[in-house]
Design a protein around this motif. Structure first.
Motif, PDB file in Angstrom:
ATOM      1  N   GLN A   1      -2.142  -2.677   1.162  1.00  0.00           N
ATOM      2  CA  GLN A   1      -2.722  -3.522   0.114  1.00  0.00           C
ATOM      3  C   GLN A   1      -1.815  -3.551  -1.114  1.00  0.00           C
ATOM      4  O   GLN A   1      -1.635  -4.600  -1.737  1.00  0.00           O
ATOM      5  N   ALA A   2      -1.242  -2.409  -1.452  1.00  0.00           N
ATOM      6  CA  ALA A   2      -0.341  -2.341  -2.607  1.00  0.00           C
ATOM      7  C   ALA A   2       0.888  -3.215  -2.391  1.00  0.00           C
ATOM      8  O   ALA A   2       1.352  -3.883  -3.318  1.00  0.00           O
ATOM      9  N   ARG A   3       1.399  -3.214  -1.160  1.00  0.00           N
ATOM     10  CA  ARG A   3       2.575  -4.044  -0.860  1.00  0.00           C
ATOM     11  C   ARG A   3       2.263  -5.513  -1.130  1.00  0.00           C
ATOM     12  O   ARG A   3       3.067  -6.229  -1.728  1.00  0.00           O
ATOM     13  N   GLN A   4       1.082  -5.961  -0.705  1.00  0.00           N
ATOM     14  CA  GLN A   4       0.708  -7.358  -0.943  1.00  0.00           C
ATOM     15  C   GLN A   4       0.549  -7.637  -2.443  1.00  0.00           C
ATOM     16  O   GLN A   4       1.005  -8.664  -2.935  1.00  0.00           O
ATOM     17  N   LEU A   5      -0.053  -6.715  -3.157  1.00  0.00           N
ATOM     18  CA  LEU A   5      -0.187  -6.882  -4.609  1.00  0.00           C
ATOM     19  C   LEU A   5       1.182  -6.947  -5.285  1.00  0.00           C
ATOM     20  O   LEU A   5       1.385  -7.747  -6.209  1.00  0.00           O
ATOM     21  N   LEU A   6       2.105  -6.127  -4.829  1.00  0.00           N
ATOM     22  CA  LEU A   6       3.457  -6.149  -5.405  1.00  0.00           C
ATOM     23  C   LEU A   6       4.146  -7.478  -5.124  1.00  0.00           C
ATOM     24  O   LEU A   6       4.846  -8.015  -5.987  1.00  0.00           O
TER      25      LEU A   6
ATOM     26  N   ILE B   1       6.830   2.716  -7.226  1.00  0.00           N
ATOM     27  CA  ILE B   1       6.424   1.846  -8.334  1.00  0.00           C
ATOM     28  C   ILE B   1       6.864   2.455  -9.664  1.00  0.00           C
ATOM     29  O   ILE B   1       7.428   1.771 -10.522  1.00  0.00           O
ATOM     30  N   TYR B   2       6.617   3.745  -9.840  1.00  0.00           N
ATOM     31  CA  TYR B   2       7.018   4.400 -11.091  1.00  0.00           C
ATOM     32  C   TYR B   2       8.538   4.379 -11.255  1.00  0.00           C
ATOM     33  O   TYR B   2       9.044   4.209 -12.367  1.00  0.00           O
TER      34      TYR B   2
ATOM     35  N   ASP C   1       2.723 -10.224  -4.928  1.00  0.00           N
ATOM     36  CA  ASP C   1       2.084 -11.189  -5.825  1.00  0.00           C
ATOM     37  C   ASP C   1       2.386 -10.903  -7.299  1.00  0.00           C
ATOM     38  O   ASP C   1       1.833 -11.553  -8.184  1.00  0.00           O
ATOM     39  N   GLY C   2       3.215  -9.901  -7.566  1.00  0.00           N
ATOM     40  CA  GLY C   2       3.592  -9.566  -8.938  1.00  0.00           C
ATOM     41  C   GLY C   2       2.532  -8.788  -9.692  1.00  0.00           C
ATOM     42  O   GLY C   2       2.547  -8.758 -10.923  1.00  0.00           O
ATOM     43  N   LYS C   3       1.626  -8.150  -8.988  1.00  0.00           N
ATOM     44  CA  LYS C   3       0.519  -7.430  -9.612  1.00  0.00           C
ATOM     45  C   LYS C   3       0.766  -5.921  -9.548  1.00  0.00           C
ATOM     46  O   LYS C   3       0.021  -5.173  -8.904  1.00  0.00           O
ATOM     47  N   THR C   4       1.792  -5.485 -10.243  1.00  0.00           N
ATOM     48  CA  THR C   4       2.189  -4.076 -10.211  1.00  0.00           C
ATOM     49  C   THR C   4       1.090  -3.169 -10.743  1.00  0.00           C
ATOM     50  O   THR C   4       0.821  -2.116 -10.164  1.00  0.00           O
ATOM     51  N   GLY C   5       0.462  -3.556 -11.824  1.00  0.00           N
ATOM     52  CA  GLY C   5      -0.602  -2.733 -12.410  1.00  0.00           C
ATOM     53  C   GLY C   5      -1.763  -2.533 -11.452  1.00  0.00           C
ATOM     54  O   GLY C   5      -2.301  -1.421 -11.319  1.00  0.00           O
TER      55      GLY C   5
ATOM     56  N   HIS D   1       4.926   2.239   3.537  1.00  0.00           N
ATOM     57  CA  HIS D   1       4.423   2.738   4.811  1.00  0.00           C
ATOM     58  C   HIS D   1       3.059   2.153   5.136  1.00  0.00           C
ATOM     59  O   HIS D   1       2.526   1.338   4.399  1.00  0.00           O
ATOM     60  N   ALA D   2       2.457   2.621   6.218  1.00  0.00           N
ATOM     61  CA  ALA D   2       1.332   1.930   6.826  1.00  0.00           C
ATOM     62  C   ALA D   2      -0.064   2.398   6.424  1.00  0.00           C
ATOM     63  O   ALA D   2      -1.009   2.021   7.079  1.00  0.00           O
TER      64      ALA D   2
END
Length: 184
Positions: free
Chosen positions: A53-58, A90-91, A60-64, A46-47
């Motif tokens: 920001q989390a979506r972009q990190l995901l 994520i969990y 990029d493979g940066k789940t942590g 969601h927005a």
């Protein structure tokens, strides 16, 4: 679905002799979690700024890093249901079903009218059912069914929710709400 197609589906899912209800619950969870994989691949968060920001990190493979960002966002704003929802997803992807259910439940409590929150809470509960003992599996499976039903009630046009609820009805044992009649 016609009676013959229901019969064929039932035969394909028939349990070998000696398999119990727990195995049936596990099959329900596995089938529905397989559908989850497709949803994780294509669904957007969601927005809220943290969720964006989390979506972009995901991506990029940066789940942590995404998880840390969302946890910090929730500390700063405990009413950010979108961050709770993103964290639950994520969990769930990490198969941390208790944590996924915890954060999906928080999102539902903060925004009960959002169908997708109920859908993901159902998925988290079925994941918990897969990992629980007999009593815990029954409780989690029933909670999952209730959340699927609520998701469909809130948005009858949500095909993901309708499909997963139908699959639950087809596969789950009657003791936890499975019913071929309801699946029709």
């Amino acid at each position: 679905m016609s009676d013959s197609r229901l019969h064929q589906a039932k035969n394909r899912l028939a349990m070998p002799n000696g398999c119990g209800r727990r195995t049936s619950l596990c099959l329900v969870a596995v089938a529905l979690l397989a559908a989850l994989g497709f949803a994780l691949a294509g669904a957007a968060l969601h927005a809220s700024p943290a969720a964006d920001q989390a979506r972009q990190l995901l991506r990029d493979g940066k789940t942590g890093e995404a998880r840390t960002l969302l946890l910090d966002a929730i500390k700063q704003n405990p009413r950010d249901h979108e961050a709770d929802f993103a964290l639950a997803r994520i969990y769930l992807q990490d198969e941390a079903y208790d944590k996924a259910a915890e954060y999906a439940e928080r999102a539902v409590k903060l925004a009960d009218s959002v169908s997708s929150y109920h859908l993901w809470l159902a998925r988290a509960n079925l994941g918990k059912a897969m990992k629980s003992g007999m009593f815990g599996a029954f409780m989690a499976a029933r909670k999952g069914r209730d959340e699927y039903e609520r998701a469909v009630e809130l948005d009858p046009k949500n095909l993901e929710s309708r499909f997963e609820l139908t699959m639950y009805y087809l596969i789950a044992p009657g003791i936890v709400g499975g019913s071929q009649d309801k699946a029709k």
